[in-house]
Design a protein around this motif. Sequence first.
Motif, PDB file in Angstrom:
ATOM      1  N   GLN A 159      44.933  33.984  32.381  1.00 12.59           N
ATOM      2  CA  GLN A 159      44.827  34.700  33.613  1.00 12.59           C
ATOM      3  C   GLN A 159      45.548  35.775  33.566  1.00 12.59           C
ATOM      4  OE1 GLN A 159      46.072  31.231  35.859  1.00 12.59           O
ATOM      5  NE2 GLN A 159      48.273  31.488  35.668  1.00 12.59           N
ATOM      6  N   PHE A 160      45.399  36.789  34.629  1.00 14.65           N
ATOM      7  CA  PHE A 160      46.155  37.976  34.931  1.00 14.65           C
ATOM      8  C   PHE A 160      46.068  38.941  33.904  1.00 14.65           C
ATOM      9  CE2 PHE A 160      47.557  35.033  37.989  1.00 14.65           C
ATOM     10  CZ  PHE A 160      47.356  35.810  39.341  1.00 14.65           C
ATOM     11  N   CYS A 161      45.553  38.661  32.736  1.00 16.37           N
ATOM     12  CA  CYS A 161      45.547  39.791  31.409  1.00 16.37           C
ATOM     13  C   CYS A 161      44.476  41.034  31.832  1.00 16.37           C
ATOM     14  CB  CYS A 161      45.182  38.962  30.335  1.00 16.37           C
ATOM     15  SG  CYS A 161      46.520  37.869  29.708  1.00 16.37           S
ATOM     16  N   ARG A 162      44.507  41.928  31.237  1.00 14.13           N
ATOM     17  CA  ARG A 162      43.862  42.993  31.242  1.00 14.13           C
ATOM     18  C   ARG A 162      43.320  43.212  29.751  1.00 14.13           C
ATOM     19  NH1 ARG A 162      46.346  47.866  33.215  1.00 14.13           N
ATOM     20  NH2 ARG A 162      47.799  47.233  31.795  1.00 14.13           N
ATOM     21  N   ILE A 163      42.002  43.741  29.646  1.00 11.48           N
ATOM     22  CA  ILE A 163      41.435  44.046  28.401  1.00 11.48           C
ATOM     23  C   ILE A 163      41.153  45.469  28.624  1.00 11.48           C
ATOM     24  CG2 ILE A 163      39.767  43.258  26.494  1.00 11.48           C
ATOM     25  CD1 ILE A 163      41.790  41.374  27.074  1.00 11.48           C
ATOM     26  N   GLY A 164      41.591  46.508  27.805  1.00 10.38           N
ATOM     27  CA  GLY A 164      41.315  48.033  28.107  1.00 10.38           C
ATOM     28  C   GLY A 164      39.864  48.115  27.586  1.00 10.38           C
ATOM     29  N   ALA A 165      39.251  49.380  28.006  1.00  9.44           N
ATOM     30  CA  ALA A 165      37.605  49.789  27.589  1.00  9.44           C
ATOM     31  C   ALA A 165      37.852  49.931  26.051  1.00  9.44           C
ATOM     32  CB  ALA A 165      37.665  51.248  28.190  1.00  9.44           C
ATOM     33  N   HIS A 166      36.739  49.620  25.592  1.00 10.95           N
ATOM     34  CA  HIS A 166      36.415  49.853  23.930  1.00 10.95           C
ATOM     35  C   HIS A 166      37.086  48.780  23.127  1.00 10.95           C
ATOM     36  CE1 HIS A 166      34.047  53.365  24.926  1.00 10.95           C
ATOM     37  NE2 HIS A 166      34.917  53.815  25.826  1.00 10.95           N
ATOM     38  N   ALA A 167      37.742  47.801  23.761  1.00 12.42           N
ATOM     39  CA  ALA A 167      38.506  46.837  23.028  1.00 12.42           C
ATOM     40  C   ALA A 167      37.521  45.919  22.392  1.00 12.42           C
ATOM     41  CB  ALA A 167      39.647  46.038  23.665  1.00 12.42           C
ATOM     42  N   PHE A 168      38.024  45.266  21.172  1.00  9.87           N
ATOM     43  CA  PHE A 168      37.246  44.219  20.420  1.00  9.87           C
ATOM     44  C   PHE A 168      38.022  42.959  20.219  1.00  9.87           C
ATOM     45  CE2 PHE A 168      35.386  42.012  16.675  1.00  9.87           C
ATOM     46  CZ  PHE A 168      33.933  42.090  17.101  1.00  9.87           C
ATOM     47  N   ILE A 169      37.552  41.880  20.784  1.00  9.74           N
ATOM     48  CA  ILE A 169      38.519  40.726  20.474  1.00  9.74           C
ATOM     49  C   ILE A 169      37.558  39.874  19.616  1.00  9.74           C
ATOM     50  CG2 ILE A 169      39.493  38.792  21.640  1.00  9.74           C
ATOM     51  CD1 ILE A 169      40.442  41.578  22.537  1.00  9.74           C
ATOM     52  N   GLY A 170      38.173  39.502  18.624  1.00  6.35           N
ATOM     53  CA  GLY A 170      37.430  38.563  17.280  1.00  6.35           C
ATOM     54  C   GLY A 170      37.322  37.323  17.640  1.00  6.35           C
ATOM     55  N   MET A 171      36.458  36.598  16.931  1.00  7.96           N
ATOM     56  CA  MET A 171      36.133  35.152  17.364  1.00  7.96           C
ATOM     57  C   MET A 171      37.274  34.284  17.358  1.00  7.96           C
ATOM     58  SD  MET A 171      33.252  32.944  15.141  1.00  7.96           S
ATOM     59  CE  MET A 171      34.104  32.617  13.809  1.00  7.96           C
ATOM     60  N   GLY A 172      37.266  33.663  18.250  1.00 11.79           N
ATOM     61  CA  GLY A 172      38.345  32.414  18.244  1.00 11.79           C
ATOM     62  C   GLY A 172      39.597  32.662  18.744  1.00 11.79           C
ATOM     63  N   ALA A 173      39.768  33.981  19.075  1.00 14.82           N
ATOM     64  CA  ALA A 173      41.200  34.481  19.390  1.00 14.82           C
ATOM     65  C   ALA A 173      41.609  34.107  20.802  1.00 14.82           C
ATOM     66  CB  ALA A 173      41.185  36.102  19.306  1.00 14.82           C
ATOM     67  N   PHE A 174      42.651  33.593  21.070  1.00 19.70           N
ATOM     68  CA  PHE A 174      43.484  33.263  22.481  1.00 19.70           C
ATOM     69  C   PHE A 174      44.099  34.660  22.815  1.00 19.70           C
ATOM     70  CE2 PHE A 174      42.821  28.799  20.786  1.00 19.70           C
ATOM     71  CZ  PHE A 174      41.494  28.621  21.370  1.00 19.70           C
ATOM     72  N   VAL A 175      43.939  35.051  23.936  1.00 22.02           N
ATOM     73  CA  VAL A 175      44.740  36.408  24.439  1.00 22.02           C
ATOM     74  C   VAL A 175      45.360  36.003  25.609  1.00 22.02           C
ATOM     75  CG1 VAL A 175      44.382  38.727  25.321  1.00 22.02           C
ATOM     76  CG2 VAL A 175      42.843  37.846  23.475  1.00 22.02           C
ATOM     77  N   ASN A 176      46.820  36.246  25.379  1.00 22.59           N
ATOM     78  CA  ASN A 176      47.885  35.865  26.627  1.00 22.59           C
ATOM     79  C   ASN A 176      48.707  37.000  27.100  1.00 22.59           C
ATOM     80  OD1 ASN A 176      49.407  35.715  24.363  1.00 22.59           O
ATOM     81  ND2 ASN A 176      50.743  34.251  24.865  1.00 22.59           N
ATOM     82  N   GLY A 177      48.226  38.115  26.735  1.00 18.98           N
ATOM     83  CA  GLY A 177      48.897  39.430  27.115  1.00 18.98           C
ATOM     84  C   GLY A 177      47.939  40.666  27.088  1.00 18.98           C
ATOM     85  N   ASP A 178      48.372  41.865  27.573  1.00 19.07           N
ATOM     86  CA  ASP A 178      47.535  43.007  27.759  1.00 19.07           C
ATOM     87  C   ASP A 178      46.875  43.409  26.511  1.00 19.07           C
ATOM     88  OD1 ASP A 178      47.504  42.483  30.829  1.00 19.07           O
ATOM     89  OD2 ASP A 178      48.700  44.239  31.095  1.00 19.07           O
ATOM     90  N   VAL A 179      45.789  43.748  26.472  1.00 15.96           N
ATOM     91  CA  VAL A 179      45.047  44.444  25.163  1.00 15.96           C
ATOM     92  C   VAL A 179      44.728  45.899  25.561  1.00 15.96           C
ATOM     93  CG1 VAL A 179      43.254  44.559  23.514  1.00 15.96           C
ATOM     94  CG2 VAL A 179      44.331  42.331  24.398  1.00 15.96           C
ATOM     95  N   PRO A 180      45.472  46.863  24.976  1.00 15.65           N
ATOM     96  CA  PRO A 180      45.363  48.361  25.410  1.00 15.65           C
ATOM     97  C   PRO A 180      43.653  48.816  24.963  1.00 15.65           C
ATOM     98  CG  PRO A 180      47.260  47.993  24.123  1.00 15.65           C
ATOM     99  CD  PRO A 180      46.382  46.718  24.144  1.00 15.65           C
ATOM    100  N   PRO A 181      43.146  49.619  25.470  1.00 10.90           N
ATOM    101  CA  PRO A 181      41.868  50.535  25.271  1.00 10.90           C
ATOM    102  C   PRO A 181      41.837  50.490  23.759  1.00 10.90           C
ATOM    103  CG  PRO A 181      42.852  51.385  27.287  1.00 10.90           C
ATOM    104  CD  PRO A 181      43.969  50.616  26.701  1.00 10.90           C
TER     105      PRO A 181
END
Length: 261
Positions: A159-181
């Motif tokens: 919750q509350f995370c941001r994923i920037g434009a053109h990012a790619f998150i690979g299979m099974g990844a858990f994201v707990n912080g903002d991911v830059p474009p």
Amino acid sequence: MSQAVVHPSAVVEPGARLGTGVRVGAFSYIGTEVEIGDGTVVGPHCSIHGPTRIGRDNRILGHAALGGDPQDKKYGGERVELAIGDRNTIREFVTINRGTGAGGGCTRIGDDNWLLAYTHVAHDCVVGNHCVFSNNATLAGHVEIGDHVILSGFVGIHQFCRIGAHAFIGMGAFVNGDVPPFVMVAQEGYGRPRGINSEGLKRRGFDADRISAIKRAYRALYVAGGSLDEARVKLADMAGESPDIRALLDFIDAGERPLLR
């Protein structure tokens, strides 16, 4: 184009508005205060609760559940909405909840997105345009997703995370912080950055110079080994020659959660 075509077994409540050429499949439910734009197709066994606004030429396949109450204990029945744009494909068993009063009151999905089977978009999320969410991708509440983002299968976004434009998150990844474009994230417990999404950028027309500049920015942010403040200074020096790096720096500066590093 013809008027809406509703299967005899479907239920369309009074107060729902169906545009020209809308089709509603067998055993689907369309609630009051649901508005569906021209040319949108709703498959069998779907449920759409209001207040929900859906644009034109969307494809909503079987057993999708859209516009349900937010899964938030603080929700007290206040009027909240779901807004979906145009030309989205929403596959089987996708769930998208309305917003909450404390979170802005509206969950928003942009245009031209593919949400594959069992995707979940929680309350108050904002999803941009041209995104692909693979099977079982899950967004917790208040997540913001930029344009052209790809979430692989079984990805989970905190919750509350941001994923920037053109990012790619690979299979099974858990994201707990903002991911830059532009950044790629790979599975390793919680996801960690693993380079930039260069292949995706090439497909979207980014030339070699733009991609090289983004790679230099990535190295300054993730490879150089300095602090985040030191990286910000380097990115600020680079940003004058690259609107992409300026967008990357602006994304970092606007964050409330820690940057994924």
